[in-house]
Design a protein around this motif. Structure first.
Motif, PDB file in Angstrom:
ATOM      1  N   VAL A   1       0.868  -1.175   0.000  1.00 26.49           N
ATOM      2  CA  VAL A   1       0.000   0.000   0.000  1.00 26.49           C
ATOM      3  C   VAL A   1       0.908   1.229   0.000  1.00 26.49           C
ATOM      4  CG1 VAL A   1      -1.763   1.244   1.313  1.00 26.49           C
ATOM      5  CG2 VAL A   1      -1.754  -1.260   1.278  1.00 26.49           C
ATOM      6  N   CYS A   2       0.719   2.073  -1.014  1.00 28.69           N
ATOM      7  CA  CYS A   2       1.592   3.237  -1.205  1.00 28.69           C
ATOM      8  C   CYS A   2       0.814   4.513  -0.883  1.00 28.69           C
ATOM      9  CB  CYS A   2       2.052   3.257  -2.660  1.00 28.69           C
ATOM     10  SG  CYS A   2       3.075   4.671  -3.095  1.00 28.69           S
ATOM     11  N   ARG A   3       1.543   5.546  -0.487  1.00 25.92           N
ATOM     12  CA  ARG A   3       0.881   6.825  -0.226  1.00 25.92           C
ATOM     13  C   ARG A   3       0.148   7.343  -1.473  1.00 25.92           C
ATOM     14  NH1 ARG A   3       0.333  10.334   3.611  1.00 25.92           N
ATOM     15  NH2 ARG A   3       1.668   9.130   4.984  1.00 25.92           N
ATOM     16  N   THR A   4       0.667   6.978  -2.642  1.00 22.34           N
ATOM     17  CA  THR A   4       0.001   7.364  -3.893  1.00 22.34           C
ATOM     18  C   THR A   4      -1.421   6.788  -3.943  1.00 22.34           C
ATOM     19  OG1 THR A   4       2.093   7.548  -5.057  1.00 22.34           O
ATOM     20  CG2 THR A   4       0.143   7.167  -6.420  1.00 22.34           C
ATOM     21  N   ASP A   5      -1.600   5.576  -3.422  1.00 20.99           N
ATOM     22  CA  ASP A   5      -2.943   4.973  -3.390  1.00 20.99           C
ATOM     23  C   ASP A   5      -3.885   5.863  -2.583  1.00 20.99           C
ATOM     24  OD1 ASP A   5      -1.608   2.913  -4.648  1.00 20.99           O
ATOM     25  OD2 ASP A   5      -1.585   1.607  -2.899  1.00 20.99           O
TER      26      ASP A   5
ATOM     27  N   GLY B   1      -3.375  -0.119  -6.562  1.00 23.51           N
ATOM     28  CA  GLY B   1      -2.269  -0.995  -6.171  1.00 23.51           C
ATOM     29  C   GLY B   1      -1.213  -1.138  -7.240  1.00 23.51           C
ATOM     30  N   HIS B   2       0.019  -0.727  -6.921  1.00 19.47           N
ATOM     31  CA  HIS B   2       1.075  -0.773  -7.935  1.00 19.47           C
ATOM     32  C   HIS B   2       2.391  -1.298  -7.356  1.00 19.47           C
ATOM     33  CE1 HIS B   2       1.186   3.235  -6.047  1.00 19.47           C
ATOM     34  NE2 HIS B   2       2.481   3.026  -6.042  1.00 19.47           N
ATOM     35  N   GLU B   3       2.295  -2.122  -6.340  1.00 21.55           N
ATOM     36  CA  GLU B   3       3.495  -2.781  -5.802  1.00 21.55           C
ATOM     37  C   GLU B   3       3.123  -4.249  -5.641  1.00 21.55           C
ATOM     38  OE1 GLU B   3       5.743  -0.210  -2.887  1.00 21.55           O
ATOM     39  OE2 GLU B   3       3.723   0.447  -2.397  1.00 21.55           O
ATOM     40  N   VAL B   4       3.002  -4.922  -6.774  1.00 23.03           N
ATOM     41  CA  VAL B   4       2.346  -6.223  -6.823  1.00 23.03           C
ATOM     42  C   VAL B   4       3.365  -7.346  -7.015  1.00 23.03           C
ATOM     43  CG1 VAL B   4       0.487  -7.526  -7.928  1.00 23.03           C
ATOM     44  CG2 VAL B   4       0.526  -5.021  -8.116  1.00 23.03           C
TER      45      VAL B   4
ATOM     46  N   LEU C   1       8.806  -2.518  -4.858  1.00 18.92           N
ATOM     47  CA  LEU C   1       8.369  -2.150  -6.203  1.00 18.92           C
ATOM     48  C   LEU C   1       7.960  -0.692  -6.360  1.00 18.92           C
ATOM     49  CD1 LEU C   1       6.682  -5.515  -6.802  1.00 18.92           C
ATOM     50  CD2 LEU C   1       8.323  -4.491  -8.375  1.00 18.92           C
ATOM     51  N   CYS C   2       7.742   0.020  -5.255  1.00 18.61           N
ATOM     52  CA  CYS C   2       7.538   1.467  -5.392  1.00 18.61           C
ATOM     53  C   CYS C   2       8.294   2.203  -4.314  1.00 18.61           C
ATOM     54  CB  CYS C   2       6.071   1.863  -5.377  1.00 18.61           C
ATOM     55  SG  CYS C   2       5.874   3.636  -5.643  1.00 18.61           S
ATOM     56  N   ALA C   3       8.009   1.884  -3.050  1.00 17.64           N
ATOM     57  CA  ALA C   3       8.754   2.522  -1.968  1.00 17.64           C
ATOM     58  C   ALA C   3      10.248   2.367  -2.247  1.00 17.64           C
ATOM     59  CB  ALA C   3       8.380   1.888  -0.631  1.00 17.64           C
TER      60      ALA C   3
HETATM   61 ZN   LIG Z   1       3.852   4.100  -5.020  1.00 20.45          ZN
END
Ligand SMILES: [Zn+2]
Ligand SMILES: [Zn+2]
Length: 337
Positions: A37-41, A59-62, A146-148
């Protein structure tokens, strides 16, 4: 499949049962194990990012396993464990794509924003934008890389090679960047919300040389500072904390307005810049680096159905490290390296 869907910004996600999407040409169908879960979400769910597809699976860190191949797949095979990041598709022909800046592509598509993402049991993704996941990592621990991890790494590269590095906002990205920065023998100056003792303890445990509130000045001028907190008033604060020639990198996709500031804090060749998205090259470099450091991601797992709760915990700043949603396919709920 089960999915958590944004119908309308400002509303909680809705739990739905829908058929999984089928892979088109060049796409993989992925059975999802974990999605961080990213802050962007949060910015998407709260309506601060205004162009999502709707309804949307965020969701983009899958992290997941390839279970079906579309036509023309050449790199992946059934059963491969892959990661799906924010950058989901680029045109390949605009001037940015041609110049190695695909992160700025005019027509880019983004996972969990303009494409459906990973708050679900299955998704499809273009194989050219997926990464292999290093074996050393469990599903849940790999997801935040994958994102952080990736955006944090891009921010760190943008911050230059200076030794004294400030980090404002000590959440998921910061805790990964701090480990890379330490590996590179830099000193970390961690700035948290004033009085946030939990975050300050966390920063200390990761080896920060100095820890304080974002309203404080560090004991020395810094060479660079990275802002992960989405608070515009921290930009002049960070510019005051860096010395001559210092670099201030804004690592988030959204930030509140930056207040006006005197020219004197920009003078002497200080730089303020931002980081947008990622390139596939960032992903390759970072995924190769992660097991060498080795980066340990601190994760708190939630079942997929508890996505709203995870978002709320992130919103209120109660998470140390990264929140990760897991499905019943997640092989190791806890970290294993
Ligand atoms: Zn992100
Ligand atoms: Zn392009």
């Amino acid at each position: 499949m089960l999915a958590m869907v944004v119908d309308k910004p400002g509303k909680p996600l809705r739990k739905v049962e829908i058929p999984p999407a089928r892979p088109g040409p060049g796409q993989l169908s992925i059975r999802i194990h974990a999605c961080a879960v990213c802050r962007t979400d949060l910015h998407i769910v709260d309506g601060e990012l205004t162009q999502p597809k709707l309804p949307l699976i965020p969701g983009h860190e899958v992290v997941g396993t390839v279970v079906e191949l579309g036509n023309g797949i050449s790199r992946c095979k059934l059963g491969d464990r892959v990661g799906v990041p924010w950058l989901g598709w680029t045109c390949g022909t605009c001037s940015f794509c041609q110049n190695g800046q695909e992160n700025l592509c005019d027509d880019a598509k983004f996972t969990g924003y303009t494409l459906d993402g990973g708050y679900a049991e299955y998704m499809v993704a273009d194989e050219r934008y997926c990464f292999p996941i290093p074996d050393a990592y469990s599903d849940a621990e790999a997801a935040p890389l994958l994102c952080a991890g990736l955006i944090g790494y891009r921010s760190l590269v943008k911050a230059g090679d200076g030794k004294r590095l400030g980090i404002y906002g000590f959440g998921a990205a910061a805790h990964i960047v701090a480990q890379v920065a330490k590996y590179q023998q830099r000193e970390i100056y961690a700035f948290t919300r004033p009085g946030d003792e939990q975050a300050q303890r966390f920063a200390r445990s990761l080896g920060a040389a100095w820890v304080g509130g974002s309203d404080e000045m560090p004991p020395h001028k810094l060479d660079a500072a990275i802002l992960f907190a989405p608070a515009g008033e921290l930009v002049p604060q960070a510019m005051r904390a860096v010395g001559k020639g210092g670099i201030v990198v804004c690592g988030g996709i959204h930030m509140s307005d930056i207040p006006s500031f005197p020219y004197s804090i920009l003078w002497q060749e200080r730089t303020v810049t931002s980081v947008a998205n990622l390139t596939r090259r960032d992903g390759k470099e970072f995924m190769a680096l992660a097991p060498q450091v080795p980066i340990h991601a601190e994760v708190t797992t939630y079942p997929l159905e508890a996505a709203n709760e995870a978002l709320q915990q992130l919103r209120s700043g109660n998470i140390s490290g990264a929140a990760v949603l897991t499905t019943s396919y997640c092989r190791h709920r806890k970290k294993m390296i």
